[in-house]
Design a protein around this motif. Sequence first.
Motif, mmCIF file in Angstrom:
data_model
loop_
_atom_site.group_PDB
_atom_site.id
_atom_site.type_symbol
_atom_site.label_atom_id
_atom_site.label_comp_id
_atom_site.label_asym_id
_atom_site.label_seq_id
_atom_site.Cartn_x
_atom_site.Cartn_y
_atom_site.Cartn_z
ATOM 1 N N PHE A 68 0.819 -1.199 0.000
ATOM 2 C CA PHE A 68 0.000 0.000 0.000
ATOM 3 C C PHE A 68 0.858 1.257 0.000
ATOM 4 N N ILE A 69 1.918 1.258 0.792
ATOM 5 C CA ILE A 69 2.786 2.433 0.872
ATOM 6 C C ILE A 69 3.472 2.698 -0.470
ATOM 7 N N ILE A 70 3.863 1.622 -1.157
ATOM 8 C CA ILE A 70 4.495 1.788 -2.473
ATOM 9 C C ILE A 70 3.525 2.423 -3.453
ATOM 10 N N ASN A 71 2.286 1.968 -3.471
ATOM 11 C CA ASN A 71 1.282 2.553 -4.361
ATOM 12 C C ASN A 71 0.999 4.007 -3.984
ATOM 13 N N LEU A 72 1.014 4.289 -2.686
ATOM 14 C CA LEU A 72 0.801 5.653 -2.223
ATOM 15 C C LEU A 72 1.928 6.570 -2.697
ATOM 16 N N GLY A 73 3.166 6.094 -2.565
ATOM 17 C CA GLY A 73 4.296 6.892 -3.034
ATOM 18 C C GLY A 73 4.289 7.068 -4.536
ATOM 19 N N ASN A 74 3.844 6.065 -5.264
ATOM 20 C CA ASN A 74 3.784 6.181 -6.723
ATOM 21 C C ASN A 74 2.764 7.229 -7.155
ATOM 22 N N GLN A 75 1.638 7.263 -6.444
ATOM 23 C CA GLN A 75 0.602 8.235 -6.798
ATOM 24 C C GLN A 75 1.023 9.656 -6.443
ATOM 25 N N SER A 76 1.725 9.814 -5.318
ATOM 26 C CA SER A 76 2.128 11.157 -4.880
ATOM 27 C C SER A 76 3.529 11.532 -5.343
ATOM 28 N N GLN A 77 4.201 10.637 -6.063
ATOM 29 C CA GLN A 77 5.555 10.855 -6.558
ATOM 30 C C GLN A 77 6.553 11.129 -5.426
ATOM 31 N N VAL A 78 6.346 10.435 -4.332
ATOM 32 C CA VAL A 78 7.256 10.508 -3.189
ATOM 33 C C VAL A 78 8.076 9.211 -3.157
ATOM 34 N N PRO A 79 9.390 9.250 -3.290
ATOM 35 C CA PRO A 79 10.208 8.025 -3.234
ATOM 36 C C PRO A 79 10.050 7.297 -1.896
ATOM 37 N N ILE A 80 9.829 5.988 -1.994
ATOM 38 C CA ILE A 80 9.748 5.119 -0.818
ATOM 39 C C ILE A 80 11.047 4.334 -0.754
ATOM 40 N N ILE A 81 11.879 4.613 0.235
ATOM 41 C CA ILE A 81 13.204 3.979 0.355
ATOM 42 C C ILE A 81 13.154 2.998 1.516
ATOM 43 N N SER A 82 13.159 1.690 1.169
ATOM 44 C CA SER A 82 13.051 0.669 2.206
ATOM 45 C C SER A 82 14.374 -0.072 2.357
ATOM 46 N N PHE A 83 14.801 -0.282 3.587
ATOM 47 C CA PHE A 83 16.006 -1.056 3.886
ATOM 48 C C PHE A 83 15.682 -2.407 4.520
ATOM 49 N N SER A 84 14.359 -2.744 4.604
ATOM 50 C CA SER A 84 13.982 -3.989 5.273
ATOM 51 C C SER A 84 12.864 -4.751 4.570
ATOM 52 N N ALA A 85 12.238 -4.192 3.546
ATOM 53 C CA ALA A 85 11.221 -4.909 2.776
ATOM 54 C C ALA A 85 11.931 -5.672 1.658
ATOM 55 N N THR A 86 12.275 -6.931 1.900
ATOM 56 C CA THR A 86 13.163 -7.690 0.998
ATOM 57 C C THR A 86 12.433 -8.662 0.085
ATOM 58 N N SER A 87 11.126 -8.781 0.199
ATOM 59 C CA SER A 87 10.405 -9.770 -0.602
ATOM 60 C C SER A 87 10.429 -9.401 -2.078
ATOM 61 N N PRO A 88 10.813 -10.327 -2.948
ATOM 62 C CA PRO A 88 10.841 -10.014 -4.390
ATOM 63 C C PRO A 88 9.457 -9.842 -4.982
ATOM 64 N N ILE A 89 8.415 -10.207 -4.239
ATOM 65 C CA ILE A 89 7.069 -10.045 -4.775
ATOM 66 C C ILE A 89 6.715 -8.576 -4.959
ATOM 67 N N LEU A 90 7.434 -7.680 -4.264
ATOM 68 C CA LEU A 90 7.168 -6.245 -4.374
ATOM 69 C C LEU A 90 7.561 -5.703 -5.748
ATOM 70 N N ASP A 91 8.427 -6.424 -6.446
ATOM 71 C CA ASP A 91 8.818 -5.978 -7.786
ATOM 72 C C ASP A 91 7.646 -6.013 -8.753
ATOM 73 N N SER A 92 6.659 -6.864 -8.434
ATOM 74 C CA SER A 92 5.512 -6.974 -9.335
ATOM 75 C C SER A 92 4.674 -5.702 -9.365
ATOM 76 N N LEU A 93 4.825 -4.820 -8.380
ATOM 77 C CA LEU A 93 4.080 -3.559 -8.368
ATOM 78 C C LEU A 93 4.610 -2.586 -9.413
#
Length: 859
Positions: free
Chosen positions: A58-83
């Motif tokens: 949800f946070i990734i989609n929120l950042g994409n809509q608001s054009q705010v970079p989401i920088i994560s150092f602990s969300a390591t699941s490769p499934i997030l690449d599908s977004l």
Amino acid sequence: MSLSEFYKTNKDFKTRIVLHIRDSKQTVVGAAASALYLIKKKEVAAILGPGNSMQAPFIINLGNQSQVPIISFSATSPILDSLRSPYFIRAAHDDSAQVQSISAILKSFRWREAVPIYVDNEFGEGILPYLVDAFQENNVRIKYRCAISLHSSNDQIENELLKLMTMPTRVFIVHMLPDLGSRLFTIAKKIGMMDKGYVWIVTNGIADLMNLMGESTVEAMQGVLGVKTYFSRSKELAYLQTLWGKRFGGEELNHFGCWAYDAATALAMSVEKISEVNMTFNKTKKTMSRDDDETDLDDLATSLSGPKLLEALSTVSFKGVSGRFKLKQGKLEATTFEIINIEESGERTVGFWKSDGGLVKRLNASQSSSDLRPIIWPGDTIGVPKGWDHPISPKKLRIAVPKKDGFNQFVKVTNDANTNVPATSGFCIEVFNTVINQMPYDVPFDYVPFETPDGKSDGNYDEMVYRVFLGEYDGAVGDITILANRSAYVDFALPYSESGIVFVVPVKDEREKGEWVFLKPLTKELWLLTAFSFLYIGMMVWIFEYHADEDFRTHKMSDKISNVFYFSFSTLFFAHRKPSESFFTRALVVVWCFVLLILTQSYTATLTSMLTVQELRPTVRHMDDLKKSGVNVGYQSGSFTFERLKLMGYEESRLKAYDSPQEMRELFLNKSSDGGIDAAFDEVPYVKIFMAKYCSEYSIIEPTFKADGFGFAFPLGSPLVPDISRQILNITEGETMKRLEDKWFYGDRHCLDSTTTDTPIQLDHHSFRALFLMVFVVSVILLLLMWGIKRYKERRVEEIELVARDEVNEEGNVVDGDEADDNEHHVVDVDTALLRHKKLTSTSIPTRRATPLLRLKSA
């Protein structure tokens, strides 16, 4: 800490980052609410977070809509690449980066099956597709997946583990976080799954956070292998560890802390690059009717600095505490992992995995050593587990056995009259029993006849193999031929029988008979060569005798021809009585008689063989003749040879089935004209059984078709196949297989070795080429020698005549009467000298040589 140290070092920077901290309460909703608050209320330029992969979508989609970079150092699941959000920056390693190292470990120890045990959420499921792909490259199968919910009770976890104990696989890949992992290993230790024979490999989800596992859990994990994130030693990392120790005491700095430190540094450097960019948001208030219910997302603004900040983050590069910080496709690349072994004293490094070198014992190794340092396995053993075992269950293997009506030497199924319990016997059954008895471990099994309730066969061999694929049987034993289409459904052990498919046809006696049989021992070419040789020898005798025998020259031409060729042909029976006058004739006849001796003896032996020895030849000499003649061909019922014959072009109406050697024999006796067969197409083992009884009446014809022989069938990926194949090699290379073949196929070897010839045995000119060549060479040498000697004698006579003529001319100048007596005396001397020389020469010197003497006398 990161920002403080960064700005302390870079005091001249124009920009400063201000942190707005929100606590997500470790929930997905809390993280979403916090991110929305920071964007709408605080209008942040970027977000460092979220804390885990479950909170990220949800946070990734929120950042994409608001054009705010989401920088994560602990969300390591490769499934997030599908977004596929360009505004998501992973300042950490992707979980999929470690699957190659896990696959390399399995390949190094030759394990062919593994079961992943993972937490049932986005973090656990994200790695599975990449794990499957990496395993397939090394032919490692995943036959079962064990998903455990984060909220599962201990009893539920224990039930899942007990289910795994009923399966043969003993290699487990654990991908979860320490809170669930500690419960899993404690229960596994309790039920005996940390004993000898088990293999446990944990991903960096646990290996990187071993400090969070309790002492009791670490004790339960003894023998576990782990894949751990590796950071090379550097002064930057040492400095941070010193700062960390001063501030937090004994708490260990983990890899997430290092990534967070570098992520903040990268963000500060990127912000400085875009210091001239407007950092505000583009607020566009939408006009809405009063009846609409407004939400927090309806008036979400977009960051004006977002695109530029994203570009700066993508290009930033520096040496951080976790190594070189440089994003590639929005994330950090992993090049090295550390392989650890959990022991009683804690973790111990046993090797490394490098993206460009594979498994190595040391980082400075120039190439892969394909192994690791000594490992302590579960059960406190150093022996490498084989990776599978028989499931802890009273269930025995169900081995299917074909029900056959014939060729019972291979497989025979009978039912006990009293107990109705099926009993199996035969060559294939005894081979399988021998193999199982030699296995290094116990393999309990039961033979299950592949039959219907009324005792009939339940289908052909293809159907029985397919039932193994469906899981109705755990294997199949019998005279099952290894075929390509069958290997798509089962795995075969190595073949244990002879291979090949052949045609069998009747034979007939073709001993040579008839009034011209005496001509058959020699080929036409050899007869012609022999006749020419007689003529040639006669011609050579004529030449030699003409120059040696004066009486021969006085004979009539007809007498000369008859005498010469009679002499030549009489040598065939060694009946030439009159000795020849020429030495050269006698030398040539000696060589020619030697050749005739060999030729006549060979002719006699071959003619005797043709007249007395039985010659059995097949009624059909090649497969093509069968197609042209349109005769019936037999095949064994239920065999794949039926389909093979149809593919070869034989009409189905011409194919006749048989079940036993006796039925095959009856079909041969009837022949095609009476509904029988004139040929049979079957595998070599069955043909050996048939030929053991009827080897004098039937023969095998060309060609021999390829087949892989008989093999035992098991489900795809069965761990039994390699061990059974090794035992098959042991018995086939020793005396065991020969003893079993002699027991069940006695007498077949002698009959199978008796072959027939397709063409009559004749002597051809190639066999005697050297002998005839020898005669020709000797005759030419003798002829040249004769002409040489003759020419030498003629030159000697001419020299003597010349000397005598010169002496006479000198004496002729004296005409005194007183010297008349002396001249007469001289003439007599010359005459005497010439006569003496004539005796020295051969009689072949022409008489015209006396003419000068007569002229001398008249003078």
